[in-house]
Each structure stands twice: as structure tokens, then as C-alpha cells.
Design an enzyme around this catalytic site. Structure first.
Site, PDB file in Angstrom:
ATOM      1  N   GLU A 139      25.924  43.653  50.721  1.00 18.18           N
ATOM      2  CA  GLU A 139      26.997  42.846  50.718  1.00 18.18           C
ATOM      3  C   GLU A 139      26.302  41.398  50.438  1.00 18.18           C
ATOM      4  OE1 GLU A 139      27.838  46.148  53.255  1.00 18.18           O
ATOM      5  OE2 GLU A 139      26.091  44.975  53.158  1.00 18.18           O
ATOM      6  N   PRO A 146      15.136  55.996  45.187  1.00 19.01           N
ATOM      7  CA  PRO A 146      15.622  56.414  46.444  1.00 19.01           C
ATOM      8  C   PRO A 146      16.057  55.286  46.955  1.00 19.01           C
ATOM      9  CG  PRO A 146      13.071  57.020  46.090  1.00 19.01           C
ATOM     10  CD  PRO A 146      13.444  56.084  45.170  1.00 19.01           C
ATOM     11  N   ARG A 147      17.166  55.554  48.223  1.00 22.20           N
ATOM     12  CA  ARG A 147      18.145  54.518  48.764  1.00 22.20           C
ATOM     13  C   ARG A 147      17.253  53.613  49.550  1.00 22.20           C
ATOM     14  NH1 ARG A 147      20.145  50.760  50.232  1.00 22.20           N
ATOM     15  NH2 ARG A 147      22.274  50.478  51.287  1.00 22.20           N
ATOM     16  N   GLY A 180      15.395  45.404  44.801  1.00 22.28           N
ATOM     17  CA  GLY A 180      16.371  44.452  44.193  1.00 22.28           C
ATOM     18  C   GLY A 180      16.564  44.641  42.712  1.00 22.28           C
ATOM     19  N   GLU A 181      15.820  45.874  42.032  1.00 21.32           N
ATOM     20  CA  GLU A 181      15.618  46.159  40.756  1.00 21.32           C
ATOM     21  C   GLU A 181      16.630  47.333  40.158  1.00 21.32           C
ATOM     22  OE1 GLU A 181      11.925  44.547  38.876  1.00 21.32           O
ATOM     23  OE2 GLU A 181      11.482  46.241  40.028  1.00 21.32           O
ATOM     24  N   ASN A 209      27.332  52.478  45.828  1.00 22.12           N
ATOM     25  CA  ASN A 209      28.171  51.804  44.648  1.00 22.12           C
ATOM     26  C   ASN A 209      27.716  52.521  43.584  1.00 22.12           C
ATOM     27  OD1 ASN A 209      29.400  49.799  43.236  1.00 22.12           O
ATOM     28  ND2 ASN A 209      28.108  48.196  44.145  1.00 22.12           N
ATOM     29  N   LEU A 225      29.511  51.238  40.930  1.00 22.83           N
ATOM     30  CA  LEU A 225      30.073  50.268  39.846  1.00 22.83           C
ATOM     31  C   LEU A 225      29.039  49.564  38.724  1.00 22.83           C
ATOM     32  CD1 LEU A 225      32.191  47.861  42.152  1.00 22.83           C
ATOM     33  CD2 LEU A 225      32.979  49.897  40.681  1.00 22.83           C
ATOM     34  N   GLU A 226      27.951  49.564  39.316  1.00 28.24           N
ATOM     35  CA  GLU A 226      26.846  49.199  38.253  1.00 28.24           C
ATOM     36  C   GLU A 226      26.552  49.910  37.024  1.00 28.24           C
ATOM     37  OE1 GLU A 226      23.808  48.119  41.376  1.00 28.24           O
ATOM     38  OE2 GLU A 226      24.572  46.157  41.593  1.00 28.24           O
TER      39      GLU A 226
END
Length: 445
Positions: free
Chosen positions: A61, A273-274, A325-326, A350, A352-353
Site C-alpha cells: 500500500e 522471497p516475500r 524495495g528492489e 501483485n 502487475l509489475e
């Protein structure tokens, strides 16, 4: 109602306290932010300028707010902004994205004293919640203080909707406090309407997740990762990324890569990994197979010395992105992208990326968190579903064998993302119509 809710929250907190204590003292989590969360001791703002408080739960978010903040700041440079988040990883990301120019802190827990103290210290003119964060004490306290409330990028999953219907009177009371409710699509808007959202304040704007998604594969950040990992597309190397993964998805991706290496010797593998607490676990998984490893957080190649490995397996190490963040930039390296949390019960992550970069997109059957997006991708033949590790291997082999099929799949995914953009501008236009001016007299009192 506030004290009844306080009692309920207290009982729930007591029930989960053993888990919280274990995570705090054994896993090192939840060690900061207690005063902000429990007492509402957010940074105290002392300015007559209008202030907008935006809340994003966690990393996903927060990243959605990048485009929102860019447009808001450009159109209202005289306003102040406060960004809050719930999780530590979300806070770290928010500080990285917004900390230089704006106030970033934790969101208070929904105890009446905590939310009232937080609101009186921040003195916002408006509060903007992302997706669906309906904390009763916070919403009612903000409304009592005369603070405008907005919900943007609103979504209500089918599972959440079934639960919310049981408490519809409470949801209706909360939703009627909002000046603006912007839903991602017609389905979510209809669910919000059935829960009591007022029609005259309910709008469909699309999903801001589509906006600001990077599509240029040779952007500076992706180039940096390409150089760090030693990937050479000019030499015919292709990249298979398994991103936002949970156990056992890394194992399945490793199985696929090892099975296909003899047939496709220039195939590279990146694991992402998430959750950061699993970075060491995934590194250990690679080590258990004796495969060489490059970790983003370290320099050089790690070797684990199993003599049975082939020369090919020793030559090209497994690549592990173990930084926060990468991933967004890393997806730009993918020729084939598997989006994790979809062969587990997480409900998907997600996609979409990688779609925006035009990667050939794969995910498992468990994608209910992104059901509307998945349905649109599949309807356009822009992605494929794999239901097991064996199917993952078959799909990757097919896409490597027929590059035309892979290119067509990725092209359709990229076109889909491009066609859905514009939700941020629509949401901002609605936000700017709200009564956001000086902090209210009731709020300032």
C-alpha cells in the site's frame, strides 16, 4: 461503543499476547513504536497549514502511494502530509519513499485513547485511507472532531464481504462517515453499497496499482541489478524469476531450474522471497543442494562444495534478492516470471509489475487476493496458471522453447496494464473536491 470496542480489543490482545511476546523476544519483531501505537504519541504538528494524513497498511500500500503523493504534492504544495503504516517493513519503505519531505510514523491501535491522542497531535484536515482500513474508534473519533474522511483504491474481497455482512449495521455507520469512497471496480463498489456506503459519495475510479508501474526494462535500477548479478542478455541468457514466494515455492522453482538447465544452459534463476525473515532460510535451501549462490546483500559468490555438481551448475550461481524495495526493479530482468503466494494459501501477490515489463507471466491457482486482475489477464490470454511444480516446469520449458509464444504472452500482459492506467488522477480529482482547508475548530480545540 468506544469502551465496548476497547474491551473487545483488550481481550483479543490478551489472547494473542503469547504469540506477540514470542515474536518480540525470540524473532526480534514488534520492538519499536509502542508509544505511537498504544498511546497515540505521534509527532505533534504545530502549523496552521492544511494537513492530509494518508494511511497505508504495509509495503504494498505504501508503494501505491508514490503516484498519489507525487500528484498531490504537485497540485497542493502548500499542504502538509503525514504518512502512517502498520508494519515495520511498511514504515521502513515509507521512510525511504517519503521521509525526507514528510512526516512518517506508525498508525495508532484502535483504542479510543490512542486514536484521539493521535488525531489531536496531528491535527489533520483530512484522513485518506488506502484500500479498506475501517477501524471503528478511529473513524468515529475523526468524524467527531470534524475531520474529512476518504477511502481510495477501495476493495472488498469476496471472503471479506461474507464476514462484513454479519456486521453490516456497524459497517454502514462507519461508511456513512466518509466524504469520499473510491472503489477499484464496479464489483467492489456494489459490495460497498450493500454494506451501506452512500451512493452519492461512492465512485469507481479503477485501481491505482496500475499507475506509475515501471515498464522500461533498462531503467537505472534494473540495470544496476543486472550488473550486480552478472546477467548478460546479449549473450542469449534468459532469466526465470520466482518472486514474492513462500515455502515451498522456492523449492519448486529450484527444481524447475535444475531440471531444465541441461536443455537450456543459458537459463538464469532469481529467487525473491516475500518476507525478509525467510531470506536466510532460502539461502540455506540453496546451500543444501550445494549450488553456488549470489546474494544481493553480500558481495561475491558463495560456494557450498558438493562435488557431484556439474560444471554448468557450478558456473552460473542461483541469484537471491534478499533486500527490501528492489523487487519492482528486479522484475524488469525477467523473461519468465512466476508470482508466488499462489501455490500456497496466501491468495497470490501483485502480478502487475512483471506484467508491465512484458514478462511471460505465470502464477498458481490461489490468487483470490487479485481475482479481478487475474480474471482480466486470463481473459486476454496474458498469463497462465500452473497448479503444481510439475506444471511449472512444463510451462517454463514451453516458453523457453517457443520464444514467440513467450513474447506474445508478455506483450498482451503489458498492453493490459497500459490500458488500465489513470486511476490516480481520477482519485486525486475527487480528493481535491473534498472540504480540505484549515484544521477544524473542533479538531484544534
Amino acid at each position: 461503543m468506544p469502551w465496548l470496542l476497547n474491551l473487545i480489543y483488550g481481550v483479543l490482545l490478551l489472547a494473542v499476547s503469547p504469540v506477540l511476546l514470542y515474536r518480540r523476544f525470540v524473532l526480534g519483531k514488534y520492538r519499536d513504536g509502542w508509544a505511537q501505537k498504544f498511546l497515540g504519541r505521534l509527532p505533534e504538528r504545530d502549523s496552521p497549514r492544511p494537513c492530509v494524513w494518508l494511511h497505508a497498511v504495509s509495503v504494498g500500500e505504501v508503494l501505491q502511494l508514490r503516484q498519489v503523493m507525487r500528484q498531490l504534492v504537485a497540485q497542493r504544495p502548500d499542504w502538509e502530509f503525514v504518512i502512517t503504516t502498520t508494519t515495520r517493513t511498511g514504515l521502513d519503505m515509507a521512510i525511504k519513499e517519503f521521509g525526507e519531505r514528510h512526516t512518517v510514523c506508525y498508525f495508532p491501535l484502535d483504542f479510543s485513547w490512542s486514536v484521539r491522542n493521535a488525531l489531536k497531535r496531528i491535527k489533520p484536515s483530512a484522513v485518506v485511507l488506502v484500500e479498506l482500513e475501517l477501524w471503528p474508534n478511529f473513524i468515529l473519533a475523526a468524524n467527531d472532531l470534524g475531520i474529512a474522511l476518504a477511502l481510495i483504491n477501495g476493495r472488498v474481497s469476496e471472503k471479506s464481504f461474507r464476514g462484513y455482512r454479519r456486521i453490516r449495521p456497524l459497517l454502514s455507520r462507519l461508511l456513512n462517515r466518509f466524504s469520499l469512497i473510491a472503489a477499484q471496480n464496479e464489483e467492489y463498489a456494489e459490495r460497498l453499497r450493500q454494506l451501506g456506503a452512500p451512493l452519492e459519495r461512492l465512485h469507481v475510479t479503477g485501481s491505482i496499482k496500475f499507475d506509475g508501474v515501471q515498464s522500461e526494462r533498462f531503467n537505472s535500477k534494473t540495470n544496476e541489478l543486472r550488473d550486480f548479478f552478472g546477467i548478460h542478455p546479449e549473450d542469449g541468457e534468459q532469466v526465470f524469476i520466482a518472486g514474492s514466494t513462500q515455502a515451498p515455492e522456492e523449492q519448486l522453482a529450484l527444481d524447475t531450474w535444475q531440471q531444465l538447465r541441461a536443455e537450456f544452459p543459458k537459463l538464469r534463476l532469481i529467487l525473491v522471497p516475500r518476507h525478509r525473515e525467510r531470506f536466510d532460510e532460502v539461502a540455506a535451501l540453496v546451500a543444501s543442494r550445494g549450488l553456488p549462490l549470489i546474494q544481493r546483500s553480500q558481495s561475491g559468490v558463495r560456494h557450498f562444495g558438493i562435488s557431484e555438481l556439474s560444471e554448468m551448475e557450478l558456473r552460473d550461481p542461483v541469484l537471491l534478492l534478499d533486500t527490501l524495495g528492489e523487487l519492482t526493479a528486479c522484475w524488469g530482468l525477467a523473461d519468465i516470471a512466476f508470482v508466488g503466494g499462489s501455490l500456497t494459501q496466501r491468495g497470490g501477490q501483485n502480478m502487475l509489475e512483471p506484467a508491465a515489463y512484458g514478462a511471460a507471466l505465470l502464477f498458481g491457482p490461489n490468487t483470490w487476493n487479485f481475482r479481478d486482475i487475474v480474471e482480466q489477464l486470463l481473459a486476454r490470454d496474458a498469463a497462465r496458471v500452473v497448479r503444481s511444480g510439475a506444471e511449472l516446469t512444463i510451462a517454463v520449458r514451453e516458453l523457453l522453447t517457443d520464444r514467440g509464444v513467450a513474447a506474445e504472452l508478455g506483450g498482451k500482459a503489458q498492453m493490459f496494464v497500459s490500458s488500465q492506467q489513470g486511476a490516480t488522477a481520477r482519485s486525486i480529482a475527487l480528493l481535491l473536491q473534498m472540504p480540505i482547508g484549515q484544521p477544524s475548530l473542533r479538531n484544534a480545540a
